[in-house]
Design a protein around this motif. Sequence first.
Motif, PDB file in Angstrom:
ATOM      1  N   GLY A   1       0.830  -1.195   0.000  1.00  0.00           N
ATOM      2  CA  GLY A   1       0.000   0.000   0.000  1.00  0.00           C
ATOM      3  C   GLY A   1       0.864   1.243   0.000  1.00  0.00           C
ATOM      4  O   GLY A   1       2.086   1.177   0.061  1.00  0.00           O
ATOM      5  N   ASP A   2       0.206   2.389  -0.081  1.00  0.00           N
ATOM      6  CA  ASP A   2       0.920   3.656  -0.169  1.00  0.00           C
ATOM      7  C   ASP A   2       1.624   4.035   1.130  1.00  0.00           C
ATOM      8  O   ASP A   2       2.660   4.680   1.109  1.00  0.00           O
ATOM      9  CB  ASP A   2      -0.051   4.776  -0.555  1.00  0.00           C
ATOM     10  N   ASP A   3       1.054   3.648   2.257  1.00  0.00           N
ATOM     11  CA  ASP A   3       1.614   4.032   3.542  1.00  0.00           C
ATOM     12  C   ASP A   3       1.755   2.791   4.424  1.00  0.00           C
ATOM     13  O   ASP A   3       0.825   2.412   5.121  1.00  0.00           O
ATOM     14  CB  ASP A   3       0.717   5.070   4.218  1.00  0.00           C
ATOM     15  N   PRO A   4       2.913   2.135   4.389  1.00  0.00           N
ATOM     16  CA  PRO A   4       3.073   0.888   5.138  1.00  0.00           C
ATOM     17  C   PRO A   4       2.923   1.061   6.646  1.00  0.00           C
ATOM     18  O   PRO A   4       2.439   0.161   7.323  1.00  0.00           O
ATOM     19  CB  PRO A   4       4.480   0.410   4.775  1.00  0.00           C
ATOM     20  N   ARG A   5       3.286   2.235   7.181  1.00  0.00           N
ATOM     21  CA  ARG A   5       3.119   2.454   8.622  1.00  0.00           C
ATOM     22  C   ARG A   5       1.634   2.526   8.981  1.00  0.00           C
ATOM     23  O   ARG A   5       1.228   2.007  10.016  1.00  0.00           O
ATOM     24  CB  ARG A   5       3.873   3.705   9.053  1.00  0.00           C
ATOM     25  N   ALA A   6       0.841   3.153   8.125  1.00  0.00           N
ATOM     26  CA  ALA A   6      -0.608   3.183   8.357  1.00  0.00           C
ATOM     27  C   ALA A   6      -1.179   1.771   8.244  1.00  0.00           C
ATOM     28  O   ALA A   6      -2.076   1.397   9.003  1.00  0.00           O
ATOM     29  CB  ALA A   6      -1.290   4.120   7.363  1.00  0.00           C
TER      30      ALA A   6
END
Length: 174
Positions: free
Chosen positions: A48-53
């Motif tokens: 996904g675009d934001d792995p931390r999210a």
Amino acid sequence: MHRILEVASVSRASFYFYFQSKEAVVAALLARVVDEHFTAVHTWLTGGDDPRAGLHESLLAGARVWSRHRAVLKAVAERWHGTPELQDMWREAMQRLIVALQRGIDQQRKAGLAPPGRDSRELAAALIWGGERTFYISSLGLDPGLPSEHAAAEILYDIWSAAIYGRLGTTTEA
């Protein structure tokens, strides 16, 4: 056993037609919960675009599964070490999560999103087993610092984020 039969509204004969023991019932329930849990936490593993999210959402999803299936997961956490059938299933479930997390860490490192660090298998094992214990303690309500599975997930996010990405997470519990 009497209470189980009473709550389930089944006769002893019917129960033993399907299950050999109480542990067999718990094992059957555990198999379903493990599949639901793995599906729920898969967000981070799919990128996904934001792995931390995605990591944050995966931990929150894991907390929701623990909350929904608290009775089964507590029973397993308390009995798996003394019941061979549960022991095998629990270890297999935990290994499934460890391997998936290890792959995710390796992918994050390969993509340059996470710095190199401790062996990914060792890190994944410590995070998964530590998360299991944290959710278990929060589900018992034993520590005011872990008042709910959701609160545990928020704390675990900070720990996992620091361990994987080298810095604390950016979310805080509202």
